[in-house]
Design an enzyme around this catalytic site. Structure first.
Site, mmCIF file in Angstrom:
data_model
loop_
_atom_site.group_PDB
_atom_site.id
_atom_site.type_symbol
_atom_site.label_atom_id
_atom_site.label_comp_id
_atom_site.label_asym_id
_atom_site.label_seq_id
_atom_site.Cartn_x
_atom_site.Cartn_y
_atom_site.Cartn_z
ATOM 1 N N SER A 17 0.863 -1.198 0.000
ATOM 2 C CA SER A 17 0.000 0.000 0.000
ATOM 3 C C SER A 17 0.889 1.235 0.000
ATOM 4 C CB SER A 17 -0.946 -0.004 1.215
ATOM 5 O OG SER A 17 -0.186 0.139 2.400
ATOM 6 N N ILE A 19 3.015 4.628 -0.686
ATOM 7 C CA ILE A 19 3.970 5.060 -1.709
ATOM 8 C C ILE A 19 4.582 3.851 -2.413
ATOM 9 C CG2 ILE A 19 6.197 6.233 -2.030
ATOM 10 C CD1 ILE A 19 5.382 8.112 0.310
ATOM 11 N N SER A 141 13.039 11.046 3.415
ATOM 12 C CA SER A 141 11.953 11.973 3.766
ATOM 13 C C SER A 141 12.524 13.376 3.861
ATOM 14 C CB SER A 141 11.355 11.592 5.125
ATOM 15 O OG SER A 141 10.576 12.656 5.641
ATOM 16 N N TYR A 154 12.892 8.875 13.981
ATOM 17 C CA TYR A 154 12.519 8.798 12.556
ATOM 18 C C TYR A 154 13.397 9.744 11.737
ATOM 19 C CZ TYR A 154 9.636 9.235 8.305
ATOM 20 O OH TYR A 154 9.194 9.255 6.998
HETATM 21 N N1 LIG Z 1 3.487 9.072 3.665
HETATM 22 C C1 LIG Z 1 4.260 10.112 3.889
HETATM 23 O O1 LIG Z 1 3.759 11.216 4.137
HETATM 24 C C2 LIG Z 1 5.761 10.001 3.798
HETATM 25 C C3 LIG Z 1 6.526 11.172 3.825
HETATM 26 C C4 LIG Z 1 7.910 11.089 3.729
HETATM 27 C C5 LIG Z 1 8.514 9.856 3.614
HETATM 28 N N2 LIG Z 1 7.753 8.719 3.614
HETATM 29 C C6 LIG Z 1 8.459 7.445 3.496
HETATM 30 O O2 LIG Z 1 7.913 6.694 2.420
HETATM 31 C C7 LIG Z 1 7.994 5.299 2.710
HETATM 32 C C8 LIG Z 1 6.621 4.679 2.530
HETATM 33 O O3 LIG Z 1 5.741 5.305 3.462
HETATM 34 P P1 LIG Z 1 4.154 5.193 3.353
HETATM 35 O O4 LIG Z 1 3.606 6.387 4.051
HETATM 36 O O5 LIG Z 1 3.743 4.874 1.981
HETATM 37 O O6 LIG Z 1 3.891 3.918 4.276
HETATM 38 P P2 LIG Z 1 2.497 3.360 4.830
HETATM 39 O O7 LIG Z 1 1.389 3.838 3.972
HETATM 40 O O8 LIG Z 1 2.416 3.675 6.287
HETATM 41 O O9 LIG Z 1 2.710 1.801 4.692
HETATM 42 C C9 LIG Z 1 3.046 1.202 3.463
HETATM 43 C C10 LIG Z 1 3.449 -0.210 3.698
HETATM 44 O O10 LIG Z 1 4.505 -0.301 4.658
HETATM 45 C C11 LIG Z 1 4.363 -1.470 5.416
HETATM 46 N N3 LIG Z 1 4.532 -1.117 6.814
HETATM 47 C C12 LIG Z 1 3.731 -0.361 7.593
HETATM 48 N N4 LIG Z 1 4.211 -0.280 8.838
HETATM 49 C C13 LIG Z 1 5.358 -1.006 8.848
HETATM 50 C C14 LIG Z 1 6.316 -1.329 9.838
HETATM 51 N N5 LIG Z 1 6.191 -0.899 11.100
HETATM 52 N N6 LIG Z 1 7.349 -2.116 9.501
HETATM 53 C C15 LIG Z 1 7.478 -2.570 8.244
HETATM 54 N N7 LIG Z 1 6.604 -2.313 7.260
HETATM 55 C C16 LIG Z 1 5.558 -1.525 7.563
HETATM 56 C C17 LIG Z 1 2.971 -2.013 5.174
HETATM 57 O O11 LIG Z 1 3.093 -3.240 4.520
HETATM 58 P P3 LIG Z 1 2.729 -4.652 5.215
HETATM 59 O O12 LIG Z 1 1.782 -4.388 6.348
HETATM 60 O O13 LIG Z 1 2.120 -5.393 4.085
HETATM 61 O O14 LIG Z 1 4.032 -5.212 5.653
HETATM 62 C C18 LIG Z 1 2.315 -1.015 4.261
HETATM 63 O O15 LIG Z 1 1.654 -1.610 3.183
HETATM 64 C C19 LIG Z 1 8.559 5.186 4.125
HETATM 65 O O16 LIG Z 1 9.932 4.938 4.082
HETATM 66 C C20 LIG Z 1 8.290 6.558 4.722
HETATM 67 O O17 LIG Z 1 9.201 6.899 5.740
HETATM 68 C C21 LIG Z 1 6.403 8.766 3.699
#
Ligand SMILES: NC(=O)c1ccc[n+]([C@@H]2O[C@H](COP(=O)([O-])OP(=O)(O)OC[C@H]3O[C@@H](n4cnc5c(N)ncnc54)[C@H](OP(=O)(O)O)[C@@H]3O)[C@@H](O)[C@H]2O)c1
Length: 262
Positions: A17, A19, A141, A154
């Site tokens: 799910s 990004i 990030s 983080y």
């Molecule tokens: N969203 C933002 O605003 C944002 C901003 C800056 C950077 N980022 C970075 O972008 C990347 C993706 O973020 P996202 O916001 O897309 O993530 P997310 O929506 O919270 O989760 C995406 C996927 O990550 C896995 N996940 C969730 N919690 C986890 C944990 N504690 N340990 C391991 N896997 C986990 C889950 O897969 P499963 O449950 O299937 O394992 C989930 O499908 C990360 O590195 C994040 O730091 C995000």
């Protein structure tokens, strides 16, 4: 612009799910075979099914593993020995007062956000260097550049990714392998959307998002959350031959929130 990723195999960590899913879909749209990764079958199976439906089962592979645990990268390599595009997207965040953060909190943050990517790069990058071609992309990030006390662990993990990314890029001299980091800002994933709505139950989502920007990202130039697909477009470009001269870089995809020119 066609990114021409035919015959490339990509592994996108945490791609069930958010990004990661958007990146996986972008790479599939450009012809790559993509390994969808998650920690459990319950999330991996539906993501794989949805993508296989659109792009064909042969190009959508699955990897169920907790990549924060040492040794799981070897299990990945046993199943998928060659990866041409490695996207280290797996990451978690938590808001916590610094004085309440335990060693275990710090360790868990680094196991997930840093160690998973280090081990996967160690596993797959040598093959890229031997073949003379490949891509390693760390999803960091904006907070790597603007650390926050409420997320000290983080922020540190995301800054560490930038250092590792640059160090690994130094190993690529004279090859067509590149290693880069992408720095998203707040991005409209299901988890962030629900958080924004949950802290503003009386507002419409649009009003709640505006309030979030006012209170948390007033320096943003786009003044909205990014779409996962917009971040994925940047990653897709970096994964392609069009980005062959970008190496060792930290590419901002944060809507201009960080108010500096370098
Ligand atoms: N969203 C933002 O605003 C944002 C901003 C800056 C950077 N980022 C970075 O972008 C990347 C993706 O973020 P996202 O916001 O897309 O993530 P997310 O929506 O919270 O989760 C995406 C996927 O990550 C896995 N996940 C969730 N919690 C986890 C944990 N504690 N340990 C391991 N896997 C986990 C889950 O897969 P499963 O449950 O299937 O394992 C989930 O499908 C990360 O590195 C994040 O730091 C995000």
């Amino acid at each position: 612009m066609h990114l021409n990723l035919d015959n490339k195999t990509a592994l996108v960590s945490a791609s069930t799910s958010g990004i990661g899913y958007a990146i996986a879909e972008r790479l599939l749209q450009e012809g790559a075979t993509v390994i969808i990764h998650g920690r459990g079958e319950a999330t991996v199976a539906p993501a794989v099914a949805a993508l296989a439906d659109k792009y064909g089962a042969a190009r959508v592979q699955s990897l169920v593993a907790d990549l924060s645990v040492p040794g799981t990268e070897q299990e990945a390599a046993a199943r998928f020995p060659q990866v041409d595009i490695l996207v280290n997207n797996m990451g978690t965040y938590a808001l916590k007062d610094f004085f309440s953060m335990t060693d275990a909190d710090w360790q868990a943050m680094f196991d997930t956000n840093v160690w998973s990517g280090v081990r996967l790069a160690r596993t797959y990058m040598k093959g890229m260097l031997e073949r003379g071609h490949g891509r390693v992309i760390f999803i960091s990030s904006e907070v790597a550049l603007t650390p926050m006390a409420s997320m000290a662990h983080y922020s540190a993990s995301k800054a560490t990714q930038l250092s590792i990314s640059r160090s690994l890029a130094e190993l690529t001299k004279g090859t067509a392998v590149t290693v880069n980091a992408v720095l998203p800002g707040p991005t409209e994933t299901d988890s962030l959307k629900s958080f924004i709505q949950s802290v503003n139950p009386g507002l419409s989502y649009a009003e709640a998002e505006r309030k979030f920007m006012d209170e948390n990202r007033p320096s943003s130039l786009i003044y909205r959350l990014a779409k996962p697909a917009e971040v994925a477009s940047v990653v897709g470009f970096l994964a392609s031959e069009h980005a062959a001269v970008i190496n060792g870089a930290a590419i901002r995809a944060e809507g201009g929130t960080v108010p500096t020119i370098a």
